[in-house]
Write a protein that holds these residues in place. Structure first.
Motif, PDB file in Angstrom:
ATOM      1  N   ARG A  78       0.918  -0.737   0.242  1.00  0.00           N
ATOM      2  CA  ARG A  78       0.126  -0.325  -0.381  1.00  0.00           C
ATOM      3  C   ARG A  78       0.586   1.420   0.457  1.00  0.00           C
ATOM      4  O   ARG A  78       1.499   1.296   0.447  1.00  0.00           O
ATOM      5  N   SER A  79       0.131   2.367  -1.116  1.00  0.00           N
ATOM      6  CA  SER A  79       1.337   3.051  -0.686  1.00  0.00           C
ATOM      7  C   SER A  79       0.831   4.586   0.797  1.00  0.00           C
ATOM      8  O   SER A  79      -0.221   4.794   0.418  1.00  0.00           O
ATOM      9  N   ASP A  80       1.342   5.090   1.108  1.00  0.00           N
ATOM     10  CA  ASP A  80       1.522   4.849   2.323  1.00  0.00           C
ATOM     11  C   ASP A  80       0.601   6.829   2.255  1.00  0.00           C
ATOM     12  O   ASP A  80       0.002   7.899   2.449  1.00  0.00           O
ATOM     13  N   GLY A 101      -9.210  -6.038   2.771  1.00  0.00           N
ATOM     14  CA  GLY A 101     -10.813  -5.176   1.923  1.00  0.00           C
ATOM     15  C   GLY A 101     -10.361  -4.731   0.620  1.00  0.00           C
ATOM     16  O   GLY A 101     -10.908  -3.887   0.283  1.00  0.00           O
ATOM     17  N   LEU A 102      -9.430  -4.886  -0.023  1.00  0.00           N
ATOM     18  CA  LEU A 102      -9.085  -4.720  -1.742  1.00  0.00           C
ATOM     19  C   LEU A 102      -9.895  -5.416  -2.864  1.00  0.00           C
ATOM     20  O   LEU A 102     -10.307  -4.747  -3.924  1.00  0.00           O
ATOM     21  N   ASP A 136      -3.233   3.611  -2.050  1.00  0.00           N
ATOM     22  CA  ASP A 136      -3.646   2.418  -3.328  1.00  0.00           C
ATOM     23  C   ASP A 136      -2.370   1.470  -3.180  1.00  0.00           C
ATOM     24  O   ASP A 136      -2.002   1.166  -2.416  1.00  0.00           O
ATOM     25  N   PHE A 137      -3.214   0.080  -3.400  1.00  0.00           N
ATOM     26  CA  PHE A 137      -2.407  -0.695  -3.680  1.00  0.00           C
ATOM     27  C   PHE A 137      -1.657  -1.428  -5.096  1.00  0.00           C
ATOM     28  O   PHE A 137      -1.799  -0.569  -5.874  1.00  0.00           O
ATOM     29  N   ASP A 138      -0.626  -2.117  -4.451  1.00  0.00           N
ATOM     30  CA  ASP A 138       0.062  -2.522  -5.533  1.00  0.00           C
ATOM     31  C   ASP A 138      -0.165  -4.115  -6.671  1.00  0.00           C
ATOM     32  O   ASP A 138       0.242  -4.753  -5.905  1.00  0.00           O
ATOM     33  N   PHE A 139      -1.516  -3.823  -7.001  1.00  0.00           N
ATOM     34  CA  PHE A 139      -1.696  -5.471  -7.180  1.00  0.00           C
ATOM     35  C   PHE A 139      -0.765  -5.497  -8.424  1.00  0.00           C
ATOM     36  O   PHE A 139      -0.510  -7.043  -8.993  1.00  0.00           O
TER      37      PHE A 139
END
Length: 77
Positions: A22-24, A65-66, A28-31
């Motif tokens: 996850r980006s702080d 929770g993604l 965003d999540f690095d899928f």
């Protein structure tokens, strides 16, 4: 081929890395990174282990929770 125990260790490691993906700044999540690691695990697995891997990956994303759980998705219909 990876044994089931090796697959589970790889999946456990990936799950432990979820917070780091996850980006702080914008949550965003690095899928792409997640998918690359998931693909690596699947590539080393026997065909009979792929459903187990799919289930574990889905559970990881749901618990983080993604993605919605099956119950949540059903309620949205």
């Amino acid at each position: 081929m990876l044994s089931r125990a090796e697959i589970d260790r790889c999946l456990d490691t990936l799950q432990d890395q979820l917070p780091n993906l996850r980006s702080d700044e914008d949550a965003d999540f690095d899928f792409l990174t997640f998918q690359a690691e998931a693909d690596r695990i699947r590539a080393g697995a026997a065909a009979e282990d792929l459903e187990h891997i799919r289930g574990r990956l889905q559970a990881m994303l749901e618990q983080a929770g993604l993605i919605p759980t099956d119950a949540e998705a059903e309620r949205r219909r």
